[in-house]
Enzyme design. Structure first.
Site, PDB file in Angstrom:
ATOM      1  N   LYS A   9       0.857  -1.194   0.000  1.00 30.49           N
ATOM      2  CA  LYS A   9       0.000   0.000   0.000  1.00 30.49           C
ATOM      3  C   LYS A   9       0.891   1.241   0.000  1.00 30.49           C
ATOM      4  CE  LYS A   9      -3.298   2.533   2.908  1.00 30.49           C
ATOM      5  NZ  LYS A   9      -4.042   2.547   4.199  1.00 30.49           N
TER       6      LYS A   9
ATOM      7  N   ASP B 192      -2.581  10.351   3.946  1.00 27.15           N
ATOM      8  CA  ASP B 192      -4.006  10.039   4.002  1.00 27.15           C
ATOM      9  C   ASP B 192      -4.708  11.011   4.939  1.00 27.15           C
ATOM     10  OD1 ASP B 192      -6.513   8.936   3.974  1.00 27.15           O
ATOM     11  OD2 ASP B 192      -6.005   7.285   5.328  1.00 27.15           O
TER      12      ASP B 192
ATOM     13  N   LYS C 283     -10.094  12.910   8.697  1.00 26.50           N
ATOM     14  CA  LYS C 283      -9.546  12.522   9.995  1.00 26.50           C
ATOM     15  C   LYS C 283      -9.443  13.739  10.901  1.00 26.50           C
ATOM     16  CE  LYS C 283      -6.563   8.878   8.052  1.00 26.50           C
ATOM     17  NZ  LYS C 283      -7.122   7.689   8.697  1.00 26.50           N
TER      18      LYS C 283
ATOM     19  N   ASP D  12       1.304   5.952   6.166  1.00 25.21           N
ATOM     20  CA  ASP D  12       0.330   5.112   5.484  1.00 25.21           C
ATOM     21  C   ASP D  12       0.906   4.452   4.235  1.00 25.21           C
ATOM     22  OD1 ASP D  12      -2.171   4.046   5.887  1.00 25.21           O
ATOM     23  OD2 ASP D  12      -3.213   5.499   4.628  1.00 25.21           O
TER      24      ASP D  12
ATOM     25  N   ASP E 190     -12.259   7.219   3.820  1.00 21.34           N
ATOM     26  CA  ASP E 190     -11.080   6.915   4.645  1.00 21.34           C
ATOM     27  C   ASP E 190     -10.766   5.422   4.652  1.00 21.34           C
ATOM     28  OD1 ASP E 190      -8.917   7.603   6.218  1.00 21.34           O
ATOM     29  OD2 ASP E 190     -10.029   7.473   8.108  1.00 21.34           O
TER      30      ASP E 190
ATOM     31  N   GLU F 220      -9.655   3.993   1.996  1.00 16.35           N
ATOM     32  CA  GLU F 220      -9.137   4.163   0.640  1.00 16.35           C
ATOM     33  C   GLU F 220      -8.071   3.148   0.260  1.00 16.35           C
ATOM     34  OE1 GLU F 220      -5.838   5.067   2.801  1.00 16.35           O
ATOM     35  OE2 GLU F 220      -7.863   5.774   3.255  1.00 16.35           O
TER      36      GLU F 220
ATOM     37  N   ARG G 138      -7.771  -0.073   0.633  1.00 15.05           N
ATOM     38  CA  ARG G 138      -8.251  -1.294  -0.030  1.00 15.05           C
ATOM     39  C   ARG G 138      -8.704  -0.999  -1.459  1.00 15.05           C
ATOM     40  NH1 ARG G 138     -12.661  -1.846   4.552  1.00 15.05           N
ATOM     41  NH2 ARG G 138     -10.927  -0.755   5.556  1.00 15.05           N
TER      42      ARG G 138
END
Length: 477
Positions: free
Chosen positions: A244, A249, A256, A267, A326, A328, A330
């Site tokens: 990933k 993010d 967030k 992330d 959020d 995102e 996946r």
């Protein structure tokens, strides 16, 4: 740091178990230690008698003999290195003793790893740099010298990969974005023989990676799709890693909190780990084909950004209902994994991602959660992690959890809510593996540490670089 084989050093280092009578030291010192109860061999304990008029000795505690494992040896060596550096010791002679269930070469490898871990520091953005005092370590052995030297070098090559992953995570997002992540991958990996190809937005569009592009759309930073190939064998299907690569993010329109965003440079911990692992795999010239792919982008807010309630397609053609912007990671991984399954003739696929807070709630900060469609591959990954000293746990899967992923207005939903969230996130990805042997690794807890523990620093940890390396090393054995 220099680590050698030889009978040299300003101080002598002994390894001792808990409550063990210490041999090979001055009798007066031995009696003094026992009388004053200065050392009893607890795990990670260090006793030193160092100075102009001293015995110039260090004793390292290994804890209870029956509980000894590789992690204890790593931590012992790490603590020793920190102590001797603080005392400005120039060189040390470590007496390698026989230890039940460990070969001499295993002991040397584990101690080398712990010593090397002590040198990591990330101070690129500090004006006052931390001074690192260099100590030379000598392993005192009588046989298998060449093998010992090979194990020292192996430990160095693996830890270099770990440090690369840590550095990539620790660089803030103002400097680490898709383009710079791709540039780092090229500069780090090409020098060790890894072929690196970087696709821009137009090429990503040509691949029909609509899910990945939907997440990337809110940012002014162009997305990059990074393909890294190490192929020493002509006729061997590769093991493929998918990392990933969210370089930042914000949560998108599921924004967030300020505190929740502070560490979101991390992330891309999955991407950092696959780059670090690829470095070590190539540096040590493993005889195993390995490919790694990373979909690198930011998840930001703008007039172009995807929104809660949107429906997006994917490279596979499967449609995804966006319940939560959020969730995102996946969505980007759907296209990355499908690419690994269909454009690369992968023997197996391992994806790793800082994916869910649910995994941290369930397993804590130190353990990676696993979801798989292939028990043998998962068992091999767990076995590798035990040797690496990295903690993995397979999550249970029921058919009812798969049913929760069915979208109301699309094929799939990208979020099923809080309950079982780490498992359903993994099962979402299963829809894109096309039957390939696959394990999903949720590294949301262990990839980034709020504070230091054992030999792991605060910040990027480099977990699970060592596990990936060992899986690749033993993949076809």
């Amino acid at each position: 740091m220099k680590i050698k084989v030889g009978n040299k050093g300003n101080i002598k280092v002994l390894l001792a178990f808990k409550d063990e009578k210490i041999a090979n030291i001055d009798s007066k010192l031995k009696n003094y230690i026992e009388e004053k109860k200065l050392f009893n061999g607890k795990k990670g304990e260090i006793f030193t008698d160092i100075g102009p008029n001293a015995n110039n000795i260090a004793i390292v505690g290994l804890g209870e003999k029956e509980k000894l494992d590789g992690q204890v040896l790593r931590i012992a060596a790490f603590n020793l290195a920190k102590k001797l550096a603080s005392l400005k010791v120039e060189s040390a002679n470590i007496e390698i003793r026989e230890i039940e269930n460990f070969t001499q070469n295993e002991i040397i490898h584990l101690l080398s790893e712990g010593l090397l871990q002590s040198e990591y520091v990330f101070d690129e953005y500090k004006t006052d740099k931390e001074e690192i005092f260099e100590v030379e370590y000598n392993f005192n052995i009588d046989s298998q010298i060449e093998e010992a030297e090979e194990n020292i070098k192996l430990a160095k090559d693996i830890i270099e990969g770990v440090f690369i992953a840590r550095d990539l995570v620790n660089i803030p997002s103002i400097d680490m974005y898709p383009e710079t992540l791709a540039n780092n991958a090229k500069s780090i990996l090409e020098k060790v023989g890894v072929e690196v190809e970087v696709l821009g937005k137009k090429e990503i569009e040509d691949l029909n990676m609509k899910a990945f592009l939907a997440v990337a759309e809110g940012s002014d930073k162009e997305p990059k799709f990074i393909i890294m190939k190490y192929l020493p064998n002509q006729d061997q299907k590769p093991l493929t890693f998918v990392g990933k690569g969210l370089t930042y993010d914000s949560g998108g329109y599921a924004l967030k909190s300020p505190n929740g965003m502070v560490t979101m440079k991390s992330d891309m911990g999955g991407a950092a780990s696959v780059i670090g692992a690829m470095y070590s795999i190539a540096k040590t010239k493993l005889n195993q084909n390995v490919v790694a792919v990373v979909a690198a982008c930011e998840n930001m807010i703008s007039g172009r950004a995807y929104k809660n309630g949107d429906i997006v397609s994917s490279m596979k053609g499967t449609t995804i209902e966006i319940i939560n912007t959020d969730a995102e990671g996946r969505v980007t991984l759907a296209d990355s994994i499908y690419y690994a399954a269909t454009k690369i003739d992968s023997a197996a696929v391992i994806d790793l991602a800082t994916l869910t807070g649910a995994c941290v709630v369930g397993l804590g900060d130190f353990t990676t959660g696993l979801v798989t469609n292939n028990q043998e591959l998962c068992d091999n990954l767990v076995s590798a992690s035990k040797v690496a000293g990295e903690y993995l746990w397979q999550l249970p899967v029921q058919e009812e959890l798969r049913d929760m992923l069915k979208g109301k207005n699309a094929d799939l939903t990208n979020s099923t809510g809080r309950m079982g969230g780490a498992i359903t996130a993994g099962l979402f990805l299963e829809n894109f593996v096309e039957g390939k042997p696959w394990v999903h690794m949720d590294i949301a807890g262990p990839a980034f540490a709020e504070s230091a523990y054992n030999y792991i620093p605060a910040g990027g940890t480099g977990i699970p670089v060592k596990t990936l390396y060992l899986l690749a090393k033993n993949f076809n054995k």
